[in-house]
Design a protein around this motif. Structure first.
Motif, short mmCIF file in Angstrom:
data_model
loop_
_atom_site.label_atom_id
_atom_site.label_comp_id
_atom_site.label_asym_id
_atom_site.label_seq_id
_atom_site.Cartn_x
_atom_site.Cartn_y
_atom_site.Cartn_z
N ASN A 1 1.05 -1.60 0.32
CA ASN A 1 -0.17 0.09 0.22
C ASN A 1 0.51 1.55 -0.21
O ASN A 1 0.61 2.38 0.56
CB ASN A 1 -1.21 0.14 1.30
CG ASN A 1 -2.12 -1.46 0.64
OD1 ASN A 1 -2.50 -1.39 -0.05
ND2 ASN A 1 -1.85 -1.82 2.11
N GLN B 1 -0.62 4.75 -1.14
CA GLN B 1 -1.94 5.02 -0.48
C GLN B 1 -1.97 5.97 0.61
O GLN B 1 -3.32 7.18 0.19
CB GLN B 1 -1.88 3.45 1.42
CG GLN B 1 -3.61 3.98 2.00
CD GLN B 1 -3.60 2.85 2.76
OE1 GLN B 1 -3.05 2.82 3.02
NE2 GLN B 1 -4.80 2.83 3.13
N PHE B 2 -0.95 6.68 0.63
CA PHE B 2 -1.22 8.13 1.91
C PHE B 2 -0.21 8.85 0.84
O PHE B 2 0.00 9.81 0.96
CB PHE B 2 -0.63 7.74 2.72
CG PHE B 2 -1.72 7.79 3.86
CD1 PHE B 2 -3.11 7.48 4.44
CD2 PHE B 2 -1.56 6.27 4.02
CE1 PHE B 2 -4.05 7.07 4.91
CE2 PHE B 2 -2.20 5.41 4.85
CZ PHE B 2 -3.59 5.72 5.04
N LYS C 1 3.29 2.53 5.18
CA LYS C 1 2.60 2.67 4.02
C LYS C 1 3.16 4.19 2.76
O LYS C 1 1.90 4.68 2.87
CB LYS C 1 1.85 3.48 5.20
CG LYS C 1 1.42 1.81 6.12
CD LYS C 1 0.84 1.13 5.06
CE LYS C 1 0.68 -0.64 6.63
NZ LYS C 1 0.11 -1.61 5.38
N ARG D 1 -2.74 14.58 7.04
CA ARG D 1 -4.31 13.66 7.29
C ARG D 1 -3.58 13.32 8.39
O ARG D 1 -5.74 12.52 8.76
CB ARG D 1 -3.51 12.55 6.50
CG ARG D 1 -4.46 11.24 6.39
CD ARG D 1 -5.88 11.05 5.62
NE ARG D 1 -6.31 9.96 5.98
CZ ARG D 1 -7.58 9.68 4.99
NH1 ARG D 1 -8.06 10.74 4.15
NH2 ARG D 1 -7.97 8.91 4.79
N TYR E 1 -2.57 3.88 12.95
CA TYR E 1 -2.59 3.32 10.56
C TYR E 1 -4.09 3.34 10.13
O TYR E 1 -4.92 4.00 9.12
CB TYR E 1 -1.33 2.64 10.53
CG TYR E 1 -2.25 2.20 9.61
CD1 TYR E 1 -2.39 3.33 7.96
CD2 TYR E 1 -2.92 0.77 9.23
CE1 TYR E 1 -2.49 1.57 6.41
CE2 TYR E 1 -3.03 0.17 7.70
CZ TYR E 1 -2.83 0.48 6.20
OH TYR E 1 -2.83 0.23 5.43
N LEU E 2 -4.81 2.26 10.79
CA LEU E 2 -6.53 2.02 10.12
C LEU E 2 -6.80 3.17 10.66
O LEU E 2 -8.29 3.23 10.12
CB LEU E 2 -6.47 0.90 11.08
CG LEU E 2 -5.97 -0.76 11.85
CD1 LEU E 2 -6.27 -1.51 11.95
CD2 LEU E 2 -6.74 -1.33 9.65
N CYS F 1 -6.72 5.71 9.63
CA CYS F 1 -5.91 6.73 9.17
C CYS F 1 -6.27 6.15 7.42
O CYS F 1 -6.28 7.16 6.63
CB CYS F 1 -4.83 7.44 8.80
SG CYS F 1 -4.02 8.43 10.24
N THR F 2 -7.13 5.17 7.28
CA THR F 2 -7.69 4.53 6.02
C THR F 2 -8.95 5.17 5.75
O THR F 2 -9.68 5.88 7.01
CB THR F 2 -7.38 3.34 5.89
OG1 THR F 2 -8.73 3.18 7.49
CG2 THR F 2 -6.29 2.77 6.42
N ASP F 3 -9.27 5.42 4.36
CA ASP F 3 -10.37 5.50 3.62
C ASP F 3 -11.91 4.92 4.52
O ASP F 3 -13.22 5.75 4.73
CB ASP F 3 -10.34 5.62 2.55
CG ASP F 3 -9.60 6.69 2.01
OD1 ASP F 3 -9.29 7.82 1.91
OD2 ASP F 3 -10.08 6.53 0.24
N GLU F 4 -11.73 4.03 5.25
CA GLU F 4 -12.30 2.94 5.48
C GLU F 4 -12.75 3.60 6.94
O GLU F 4 -14.02 2.69 6.94
CB GLU F 4 -11.93 1.63 5.32
CG GLU F 4 -11.74 0.83 4.08
CD GLU F 4 -10.59 1.07 3.00
OE1 GLU F 4 -10.14 0.84 2.17
OE2 GLU F 4 -9.58 1.71 3.74
#
Length: 273
Positions: free
Chosen positions: A4, A7-8, A33, A97, A249-250, A252-255
């Motif tokens: 990933n 990813q960022f 990441k 972010r 980290y989790l 920070c994700t889109d999800e």
């Protein structure tokens, strides 16, 4: 491992207190990441050399930018200067972010001691001690969030994360000032989650289990806390800094965009006992 990696891409994290413990573990995780990171810390020149070497290695390995700032994150002028410098480095607005607050600076003293006059001794907590600790470990998060927002550095879906502890709700020896600060932080995070949501910002707190960090070692009888935590934890071990970094980290994700105003236990179930 470069999973990933994009990813960022072009995103930045600002980590307050990133030279050790949860902060440094998060630097490692987010670098992996592909996130660029501005790390603030307060260290001696000798300690800083080693820290910068670690940051440089991570930066080269994962091909991201890590900008170290050895400044007092609690000083207003230092905060404003940092914002100016980061704006110059990033060059474009709306790149941040994550704002992660891991500042662990406070007074570890009892409220009272037999035969000791609080007005004449530094051995017990003063009101000033409590005020300084509360600003460092709670209210400063608001100052930082507002400064970054004013500078238009936050992304439209940025995340603000603070760290609380079980000590906010139960007695730990000489922990009163920090406990008060953490309880204040929990209330503050609720209001930030609501009032900053109009800007797309999501504010959450992580309550880590007992973790063997430099900050924990400063607490009287910390070894006892570690022993008790090992016995309490359903998974048979205490929390590690990377356990917390993984959840940062989790978040920070889109999800994770619909998580706002939450207190997330990252302790393997330790709080259940």
């Amino acid at each position: 491992m470069h999973s990933n990696k994009n990813q960022f891409i072009h995103s930045w994290a600002i980590i307050l207190g990133g030279s050790s413990g949860f902060g440094f573990a998060t630097v490692e995780k987010l670098a992996m990441k592909g996130m660029n990171i501005a790390v603030l810390y307060r260290e001696t020149a000798t300690a800083e050399r080693s820290i910068k070497e670690k940051f440089l290695k991570l930066s080269k390995t994962f091909e991201i930018n890590i900008e170290p700032f050895n400044i007092n994150a609690l000083d207003t002028l230092a905060r404003h200067k940092f914002i100016e410098q980061l704006t110059t480095i990033i060059k474009k607005k709306h790149r941040v972010r994550l704002l992660l607050h891991t500042i662990a600076r406070g007074n570890l003293k009892p409220l009272v001691l037999p035969g000791v006059d609080p007005a004449k001794s530094n051995e017990v907590l003063s009101v000033e001690d409590i005020q300084l600790t509360t600003y460092a470990m709670s209210i400063s998060l608001l100052d930082w969030a507002r400064s970054i927002l004013k500078a238009e550095l936050f992304q439209p879906d940025a995340r603000i994360i603070g760290l609380t502890s079980e000590g906010a709700h139960k007695f730990w020896g000489s922990y009163a000032a920090v406990s008060i600060a953490k309880a204040s932080l929990e209330s503050l995070a609720t209001y930030m989650a609501i009032e900053l949501s109009k800007y797309g910002l999501k504010t959450n707190l992580i309550q880590a289990g007992i973790t063997e960090t430099p900050s924990l070692k400063k607490i009287p009888e910390s070894e006892k806390l570690i022993r008790i935590a090992k016995d309490r934890n359903p998974l048979g071990r205490i929390t590690k800094p990377m356990d917390v970094a993984n959840v940062v980290y989790l978040l920070c994700t889109d999800e994770a965009s619909w998580i706002n105003g939450s207190l997330i236990h990252v302790d393997g179930g330790e709080h259940c006992r």
